[in-house]
Design a protein around this motif. Structure first.
Motif, PDB file in Angstrom:
ATOM      1  N   GLU A  57      48.003  33.280  41.702  1.00 21.36           N
ATOM      2  CA  GLU A  57      48.385  32.481  40.540  1.00 21.36           C
ATOM      3  C   GLU A  57      47.918  33.154  39.252  1.00 21.36           C
ATOM      4  N   ARG A 111      44.306  34.884  40.016  1.00 15.84           N
ATOM      5  CA  ARG A 111      43.386  34.372  41.027  1.00 15.84           C
ATOM      6  C   ARG A 111      44.140  34.109  42.320  1.00 15.84           C
ATOM      7  N   LEU A 132      44.925  31.737  45.647  1.00 20.12           N
ATOM      8  CA  LEU A 132      44.958  30.326  46.044  1.00 20.12           C
ATOM      9  C   LEU A 132      44.546  30.147  47.503  1.00 20.12           C
ATOM     10  N   ALA A 138      39.204  31.034  48.010  1.00 19.13           N
ATOM     11  CA  ALA A 138      40.326  30.422  47.289  1.00 19.13           C
ATOM     12  C   ALA A 138      39.852  29.966  45.914  1.00 19.13           C
ATOM     13  N   GLY A 139      40.655  30.226  44.885  1.00 21.15           N
ATOM     14  CA  GLY A 139      40.315  29.842  43.526  1.00 21.15           C
ATOM     15  C   GLY A 139      39.567  30.912  42.750  1.00 21.15           C
ATOM     16  N   GLU A 140      39.149  31.977  43.419  1.00 23.51           N
ATOM     17  CA  GLU A 140      38.371  33.032  42.760  1.00 23.51           C
ATOM     18  C   GLU A 140      39.285  33.962  41.962  1.00 23.51           C
ATOM     19  N   GLU A 141      38.832  34.351  40.764  1.00 27.89           N
ATOM     20  CA  GLU A 141      39.603  35.310  39.974  1.00 27.89           C
ATOM     21  C   GLU A 141      39.530  36.686  40.630  1.00 27.89           C
TER      22      GLU A 141
END
Length: 258
Positions: free
Chosen positions: A90, A102, A104, A202-205
């Protein structure tokens, strides 16, 4: 303009779509190391993960995937980067760094994440575009230099400013979770592939070191002094890591006139 693959740049010096490698003659579903001509330098992947560099060698082995001319099937284990994106990523707005990228979903260490694709330029066109930029412009041109055992240096310049993929949204970090490896598929023009340096949640840049220092030697005192003298040309780094160098990496070779 979005393009998942490299395209020829404005100067037309390099055509990354030209197929120049002969294919292997393997008739098995997956090629075998030292039997397949594409794997004569050793196995590249294990369960889709890039094999780690041998610390004793001190350098990264070249990666050649099976290509369009090969007789092996699409399920061959030596076809990874060419399959493209396999994870949900994303593009998002960061607090200080503009746009970022990042994941997902969880990404295991060693997995191929994405490619840094764009226009493949010759040196003169890359320098012309760099010199035409103002201090307010974002610079997406990457210069990759591969050092050969013969002492020669192979240079690849990729610019995703006008034509490129999601790789252009990757930010720099002094402690990155990705590292870049030139991977060759159909020709000597490499694909600039980014692999996970560690397990990524998940969610990490996602980020990589713009200087390419992940598998290189630490910066020398001489290089540090040179960088300090050029700080007035460099942009601040907002990666927030413990070892942040305060400025983004700088390569003066494209900024100087011949």
């Amino acid at each position: 303009q979005y393009s998942p693959d490299n395209v020829a740049g404005g100067d037309g010096d390099v055509d990354p779509t030209e197929i120049t490698f002969p294919g292997c003659s393997c008739i098995t579903s997956s090629c075998v190391v030292h039997v397949c001509s594409c794997l004569c330098r050793g196995e590249n992947y294990t369960s889709l993960c890039l094999r780690p560099t041998d610390e004793e060698e001190g350098y990264a082995r070249p990666v050649f995937e099976c290509n369009t001319m090969c007789q092996c099937g699409e399920s061959c284990q030596n076809r990874v980067v060419q399959r493209g994106l396999q994870f949900r990523l994303e593009v998002f707005k960061t607090e200080k760094k503009g746009w970022g990228l990042r994941t997902l979903e969880f990404i295991a260490k060693g997995r191929f994440v994405c490619e840094y694709a764009g226009e493949v330029l010759g040196f003169n066109e890359a320098r012309r575009r760099i010199l035409a930029q103002t201090s307010k412009d974002s610079n997406y041109i990457i210069a990759v230099r591969e050092h050969l055992h013969s002492g020669q240096i192979m240079e690849t310049f990729v610019d995703p400013t006008y034509v490129g993929n999601i790789g252009r949204f990757l930010n720099h970090s002094c402690e990155p979770n990705l590292f870049m490896v030139p991977v060759r598929v159909d020709s000597m023009v490499p694909r600039l592939a980014l692999f996970a340096a560690t397990d990524i949640s998940a969610g990490e840049e996602l980020s990589y070191d713009y200087s390419g220092r992940f598998h290189n030697l630490p910066i020398t005192n001489r290089e540090q002094k040179s960088l300090e003298e050029e700080n007035r040309w460099r942009k601040p780094c907002y990666c927030g890591s413990r070892t942040c160098a305060s400025f983004l990496p700088w390569d003066s070779s494209l900024f100087s006139t011949p």
